[in-house]
Design a protein around this motif. Structure first.
Motif, PDB file in Angstrom:
ATOM      1  N   LYS A   1      43.371  65.073  61.569  1.00 51.60           N
ATOM      2  CA  LYS A   1      43.069  66.451  61.937  1.00 51.60           C
ATOM      3  C   LYS A   1      43.076  67.292  60.672  1.00 51.60           C
ATOM      4  N   SER A   2      42.134  68.214  60.582  1.00 51.64           N
ATOM      5  CA  SER A   2      42.047  69.022  59.365  1.00 51.64           C
ATOM      6  C   SER A   2      41.547  70.420  59.680  1.00 51.64           C
ATOM      7  N   MET A   3      41.810  71.328  58.737  1.00 51.03           N
ATOM      8  CA  MET A   3      41.243  72.667  58.795  1.00 51.03           C
ATOM      9  C   MET A   3      40.789  73.073  57.409  1.00 51.03           C
ATOM     10  N   THR A   4      39.685  73.804  57.359  1.00 50.36           N
ATOM     11  CA  THR A   4      39.149  74.333  56.113  1.00 50.36           C
ATOM     12  C   THR A   4      38.909  75.820  56.291  1.00 50.36           C
ATOM     13  N   TRP A   5      39.372  76.626  55.344  1.00 55.04           N
ATOM     14  CA  TRP A   5      39.201  78.067  55.396  1.00 55.04           C
ATOM     15  C   TRP A   5      38.321  78.523  54.242  1.00 55.04           C
ATOM     16  N   ARG A   6      37.467  79.505  54.510  1.00 58.76           N
ATOM     17  CA  ARG A   6      36.569  80.050  53.492  1.00 58.76           C
ATOM     18  C   ARG A   6      36.944  81.507  53.235  1.00 58.76           C
ATOM     19  N   PHE A   7      37.036  81.861  51.963  1.00 55.57           N
ATOM     20  CA  PHE A   7      37.458  83.205  51.568  1.00 55.57           C
ATOM     21  C   PHE A   7      36.395  83.850  50.686  1.00 55.57           C
ATOM     22  N   GLY A   8      36.198  85.149  50.867  1.00 56.89           N
ATOM     23  CA  GLY A   8      35.225  85.852  50.037  1.00 56.89           C
ATOM     24  C   GLY A   8      34.832  87.170  50.655  1.00 56.89           C
ATOM     25  N   ALA A   9      33.753  87.753  50.129  1.00 58.55           N
ATOM     26  CA  ALA A   9      33.288  89.047  50.620  1.00 58.55           C
ATOM     27  C   ALA A   9      32.745  88.935  52.042  1.00 58.55           C
ATOM     28  N   ASP A  10      31.982  87.876  52.310  1.00 52.26           N
ATOM     29  CA  ASP A  10      31.431  87.632  53.637  1.00 52.26           C
ATOM     30  C   ASP A  10      30.991  86.169  53.694  1.00 52.26           C
ATOM     31  N   ALA A  11      30.406  85.778  54.831  1.00 49.43           N
ATOM     32  CA  ALA A  11      30.044  84.375  55.031  1.00 49.43           C
ATOM     33  C   ALA A  11      29.025  83.880  54.019  1.00 49.43           C
ATOM     34  N   ASP A  12      28.230  84.795  53.484  1.00 45.82           N
ATOM     35  CA  ASP A  12      27.213  84.399  52.512  1.00 45.82           C
ATOM     36  C   ASP A  12      27.702  84.490  51.072  1.00 45.82           C
ATOM     37  N   ASN A  13      28.906  84.985  50.896  1.00 42.43           N
ATOM     38  CA  ASN A  13      29.468  85.145  49.542  1.00 42.43           C
ATOM     39  C   ASN A  13      30.898  84.626  49.528  1.00 42.43           C
ATOM     40  N   VAL A  14      31.020  83.297  49.556  1.00 44.16           N
ATOM     41  CA  VAL A  14      32.331  82.641  49.580  1.00 44.16           C
ATOM     42  C   VAL A  14      32.808  82.401  48.156  1.00 44.16           C
ATOM     43  N   ASP A  15      34.047  82.800  47.874  1.00 45.81           N
ATOM     44  CA  ASP A  15      34.620  82.633  46.542  1.00 45.81           C
ATOM     45  C   ASP A  15      35.364  81.313  46.390  1.00 45.81           C
ATOM     46  N   PHE A  16      36.057  80.878  47.445  1.00 42.26           N
ATOM     47  CA  PHE A  16      36.775  79.609  47.389  1.00 42.26           C
ATOM     48  C   PHE A  16      37.138  79.153  48.790  1.00 42.26           C
ATOM     49  N   ARG A  17      37.490  77.860  48.895  1.00 42.11           N
ATOM     50  CA  ARG A  17      37.843  77.246  50.181  1.00 42.11           C
ATOM     51  C   ARG A  17      39.097  76.393  49.998  1.00 42.11           C
ATOM     52  N   PHE A  18      40.007  76.466  50.953  1.00 48.79           N
ATOM     53  CA  PHE A  18      41.189  75.618  50.965  1.00 48.79           C
ATOM     54  C   PHE A  18      41.121  74.696  52.185  1.00 48.79           C
TER      55      PHE A  18
END
Length: 300
Positions: A197-214
């Motif tokens: 089981k896993s989860m991935t999170w996306r961070f940034g200004a919006d969905a089209d401008n992601v700065d990083f993912r954990f």
């Protein structure tokens, strides 16, 4: 769905993420994945003889499902995927002129094939549905048709989800990172034993401008030695009393891939950075945020 579309183009998380911080069990989760036989409005019969089944859920930060895939894996190498993607228009992705069609569940599906892979796409309002079968050989059309003919459609799009817990691990996010979306993956055997089981999170200004993912992955009933790559080097690092096996990196890189055994399970925590589809890169911003993220990790 986007993943399937991306591959095909190359070839011819109701839960509010409240800023995606860990909460209780989210969504509607059946006792086993074997009981989930729909991706939003498209229903189907689970195939016989599969070894594992996986479920992918992609959601916006406010909890809207944008993608759901159910993936069956077979011993002979075959892989069957039923997929849903929101706000996708088939005619904008493919030239439908002269495409072969078939009727499944009262809907017109457009058929494509590439080598051993058969795909069928159907437009349902603003949403796109796909049946993708990676077959063991090129002479298995009958096997594909038998699966596709079990498909039906319903009006209600309420659907089963994975939930957002990851067993013994606890984490938190800085609101300044701005979680814009998240995806989860759950894989089980037919009798409901969890494999991963896993989860991935996306961070940034919006969905089209992601700065990083954990990403956090839990390998159930696994041994650390079996998860580490024999061809790579690892070093030990202690954080808050927990000793991790960390992928060794060059002098100009910051650690980004951590493994630890907790009870019978292995936990992997990774800074995925950003990807251009071929390569991933990690910025100084993501390195600093990931170090903060790791310092907030604990185990129950």
């Amino acid at each position: 769905m986007k993943k399937i579309i991306a591959v095909m183009m190359a070839l011819a998380l109701a839960v509010s993420f409240a800023a995606c911080a860990k909460q209780g069990d989210g969504g509607k989760a059946p006792k086993t994945l074997a009981g989930d036989t729909s991706v939003m409005a498209m229903c189907f019969a689970a195939p016989e003889g599969y070894e594992t089944v996986g479920r992918v859920i992609d959601k916006t930060a406010d909890g809207v499902i944008t993608e759901k895939n159910i993936v069956y894996n077979f011993a002979d190498g075959a892989k069957l995927t039923f997929a849903y993607g929101a706000n996708l228009t088939l005619s904008e992705l493919f030239d439908l002129t002269d495409k072969e069609t078939a009727e499944y569940g009262g809907r017109t599906f457009y058929l494509t094939s590439t080598g051993k892979t058969m795909r069928a796409f159907a437009q349902e309002g603003e949403d796109l549905y796909c049946i993708n079968f990676d077959l063991p050989d090129e002479d298995s059309r009958a096997r594909y048709d038998a699966v596709a003919e079990t498909v039906s459609f319903v009006e209600e799009k309420e659907t089963q989800e994975n939930g957002d817990d990851l067993y013994a691990i606890n984490w938190s996010f800085d609101e300044a990172w701005n979680c814009v979306s998240a995806s989860s993956y759950l894989e089980e055997t037919p009798d409901g034993a969890v494999k991963e089981k896993s989860m991935t999170w996306r961070f940034g200004a919006d969905a089209d401008n992601v700065d990083f993912r954990f990403e956090i992955i839990v390998y159930k009933d696994a041994a650390l030695a079996d998860q580490l790559d024999d061809e790579k080097q690892y070093v030990e690092e202690e954080i808050n009393g927990v000793t991790y096996s960390v992928l060794a990196v060059s002098e100009d890189e910051k650690p980004y891939d951590y493994y630890v055994q907790q009870g019978d399970d292995v936990y992997r925590i990774k800074n995925l950075g950003v990807s251009n589809g071929l390569f991933s890169s990690r910025s100084e911003e993501s390195d600093a945020a990931f170090a903060q993220f790791m310092n907030g990790i604990s185990f129950s």
